[in-house]
Design an enzyme around this catalytic site. Structure first.
Site, short mmCIF file in Angstrom:
data_model
loop_
_atom_site.label_atom_id
_atom_site.label_comp_id
_atom_site.label_asym_id
_atom_site.label_seq_id
_atom_site.Cartn_x
_atom_site.Cartn_y
_atom_site.Cartn_z
N GLU A 44 5.88 -45.64 -61.22
CA GLU A 44 5.58 -44.57 -60.26
C GLU A 44 4.45 -43.68 -60.78
O GLU A 44 3.60 -43.25 -60.01
CB GLU A 44 6.82 -43.73 -59.96
CG GLU A 44 7.90 -44.47 -59.21
CD GLU A 44 7.43 -44.99 -57.84
OE1 GLU A 44 6.48 -44.43 -57.28
OE2 GLU A 44 8.02 -45.97 -57.36
N GLN A 49 -2.12 -42.16 -56.97
CA GLN A 49 -3.59 -42.16 -56.80
C GLN A 49 -4.24 -43.48 -57.21
O GLN A 49 -5.44 -43.52 -57.41
CB GLN A 49 -4.27 -41.05 -57.65
CG GLN A 49 -3.60 -39.73 -57.62
CD GLN A 49 -3.99 -38.91 -56.42
OE1 GLN A 49 -4.92 -39.26 -55.72
NE2 GLN A 49 -3.26 -37.86 -56.17
N THR A 50 -3.47 -44.54 -57.39
CA THR A 50 -4.06 -45.78 -57.89
C THR A 50 -3.52 -46.97 -57.09
O THR A 50 -2.35 -47.00 -56.74
CB THR A 50 -3.72 -45.96 -59.39
OG1 THR A 50 -3.99 -44.73 -60.06
CG2 THR A 50 -4.56 -47.05 -60.02
N LEU A 87 -7.65 -46.21 -66.09
CA LEU A 87 -6.74 -45.99 -64.96
C LEU A 87 -6.96 -44.62 -64.31
O LEU A 87 -6.56 -44.38 -63.18
CB LEU A 87 -5.29 -46.11 -65.47
CG LEU A 87 -4.19 -46.50 -64.51
CD1 LEU A 87 -4.52 -47.71 -63.67
CD2 LEU A 87 -2.90 -46.77 -65.27
N TYR A 127 8.80 -35.80 -56.27
CA TYR A 127 8.64 -37.19 -55.84
C TYR A 127 9.20 -38.15 -56.90
O TYR A 127 10.01 -39.03 -56.59
CB TYR A 127 7.15 -37.51 -55.56
CG TYR A 127 6.92 -39.00 -55.51
CD1 TYR A 127 7.26 -39.71 -54.36
CD2 TYR A 127 6.45 -39.71 -56.61
CE1 TYR A 127 7.12 -41.09 -54.31
CE2 TYR A 127 6.32 -41.08 -56.57
CZ TYR A 127 6.65 -41.76 -55.41
OH TYR A 127 6.53 -43.12 -55.38
N ASP A 145 5.85 -39.21 -50.57
CA ASP A 145 4.50 -39.36 -51.14
C ASP A 145 3.51 -39.43 -49.96
O ASP A 145 3.90 -39.18 -48.81
CB ASP A 145 4.42 -40.59 -52.05
CG ASP A 145 4.47 -41.90 -51.28
OD1 ASP A 145 4.78 -41.87 -50.06
OD2 ASP A 145 4.21 -42.95 -51.87
N CYS A 199 1.89 -49.30 -41.67
CA CYS A 199 1.44 -48.02 -41.11
C CYS A 199 0.32 -47.48 -41.99
O CYS A 199 0.43 -46.42 -42.60
CB CYS A 199 2.62 -47.05 -41.03
SG CYS A 199 2.29 -45.65 -39.97
N CYS A 206 0.88 -51.71 -35.50
CA CYS A 206 2.10 -51.33 -34.79
C CYS A 206 2.83 -52.54 -34.21
O CYS A 206 4.06 -52.51 -34.06
CB CYS A 206 1.76 -50.33 -33.68
SG CYS A 206 0.94 -48.87 -34.32
N CYS A 209 5.47 -53.53 -36.57
CA CYS A 209 6.26 -52.46 -37.17
C CYS A 209 7.73 -52.52 -36.75
O CYS A 209 8.04 -52.56 -35.54
CB CYS A 209 5.67 -51.11 -36.76
SG CYS A 209 6.58 -49.74 -37.48
S1 SF4 Z 1 4.63 -47.97 -34.72
FE1 SF4 Z 1 4.94 -48.13 -36.92
S2 SF4 Z 1 2.90 -48.70 -37.69
FE2 SF4 Z 1 2.60 -47.88 -35.65
S3 SF4 Z 1 2.17 -45.73 -35.98
FE3 SF4 Z 1 4.36 -45.92 -35.58
S4 SF4 Z 1 5.28 -46.03 -37.63
FE4 SF4 Z 1 3.11 -46.48 -37.86
#
Ligand code: SF4
Length: 377
Positions: A44, A49-50, A87, A127, A145, A199, A206, A209
């Protein structure tokens, strides 16, 4: 828009966790059995940032050299920084080392399992505490995060800017409300994975998703617009000169001072070229006083075959740096543990700053070009 009631976990948790079980990536720090809190913590810290692709190699080397919290606590900070070199965000490495020492001193080398005890360790914030508690101990602890913020901004149509305090506050509220009593680790990891794979910031997929049915941004046609863009400070240019002082095939490196940026890492001596009366931004506008005491004399630019100076471009936060290598001669060699002479091949063992690594690579290339040119002549 404020919500009057908490979201119904049943609409979010089961579909996302099922998706993660099928589509989650097989990464070196993930395992199907109980997770080692030490390895969760290291991964973690590295992933902040990487990119994952960059972290994989570093993680493998790090846990091979430091397989547990005792070996990390026993190491010198310099060795930890050397393994971290390249890093970036070096404060993370220093805090890992300090955190390992604290786990050994305060807890006999066993990671605590509660958020409060974890957050009392150096470098562990809300976090990381949520990640260790939920992933390694399956405690019902939420986490947020950047990926989780983005997913929540879209799922719940939060009209707030990326990385803003408002979005963070709303995201934590939602994370607490949705976190299940059982299986919090899988839920947290699935949320972050959704943000990393589906996402995504610019082109959310989507159609793939598992939460499309309950996504408010998708249903209002705003999936790509949320979260709102953040205001970034304008980048500005910085000109640096970097000293190449040679002696017996070696170059002079100096250690960056404690308490500042990239503290403890090594670089070629550097100064900023600023017009008179202007404030310096990253480096002093003079060579290190200890070099001036040695009566440093800079000659021409140290160059590639053909005489062109070696230049490197580098970015640190909003600074856009252009740095030029200059050759210098010293009457005497500076002494002390903050100065080291190294060949180009030996230099990476010091734990270099990102810009110093670029210079070392450029000088190696220039050296090869010169060797080729002299063979032809
Ligand atoms: S449907 Fe899923 S991928 Fe699309 S904006 Fe909503 S959460 Fe994000």
């Amino acid at each position: 828009m404020p919500r009057s009631s908490a979201p119904d976990r049943r609409k979010y948790v089961p579909p996302l966790v099922r998706w993660f079980a099928q589509a989650g990536r097989d990464l070196p720090w993930r395992s199907t059995g109980p997770r080692d809190p030490y390895r969760v913590w290291i991964s973690e810290a590295m992933l902040q940032q990487t990119r994952v692709a960059t972290v994989i190699d570093y993680y493998g080397r790090f846990v091979t050299r430091f397989p547990d919290v005792h070996s990390l606590a026993k190491a010198s900070e310099a060795e930890v920084l050397q393994l971290w070199s390249g890093l970036g965000y070096y404060r993370r490495a220093r805090l890992l080392h300090a955190g390992a020492c604290a786990v050994v001193e305060r807890h006999g080398g066993r990671f605590p399992a509660t958020r409060a005890e974890l957050e009392a360790l150096p470098g562990i914030g809300p976090y990381t505490a949520g990640a260790i508690a939920s992933l390694a101990f399956d405690a019902p602890e939420p986490l947020v995060d950047g990926n989780v913020e983005r997913v929540f901004a879209r799922l719940f149509r939060i009209e707030a800017a990326q990385a803003s305090a408002e979005l963070r506050r709303r995201a934590w509220e939602l994370a607490r409300a949705l976190c299940p009593e059982q299986g919090a680790g899988a839920w947290n990891e699935a949320l972050m994975e959704l943000g990393a794979l589906i996402c995504t910031p610019r082109e959310p997929r989507c159609e793939l998703c598992p939460l499309a049915a309950v996504c408010e941004a998708l249903h209002s046609g705003r999936a790509k617009e949320l979260p709102l863009p953040r205001q970034r400070p304008e980048p500005f240019a910085v000109e640096l000169e970097v000293l190449c002082a040679r002696a017996g095939g070696r170059l002079l490196f100096c250690r960056r001072p404690e308490g500042g940026r990239m503290a403890g890492l090594w670089e070629l001596p550097t100064r900023e070229c600023v017009p008179a009366g202007m404030p310096t931004r990253l480096y002093p506008d003079q060579w290190d006083a200890r070099l001036c005491e040695q009566r440093l004399r800079c000659r021409e630019h140290d160059g590639k075959a053909g005489g062109e100076p070696i230049r490197v471009r580098h970015s640190i936060t909003c600074h856009r740096i252009r740095a030029t290598l200059v050759a210098g001669e010293l009457d005497r060699i500076p002494k002390g543990e903050d100065w080291q002479w190294r060949t180009l091949a030996e230099a990476p063992s010091l734990g270099l700053t990102g810009m110093a690594r670029k210079f070392v690579r450029s000088m190696e290339r220039a050296q090869r070009e010169q060797d080729r040119a002299s063979k032809k002549a």
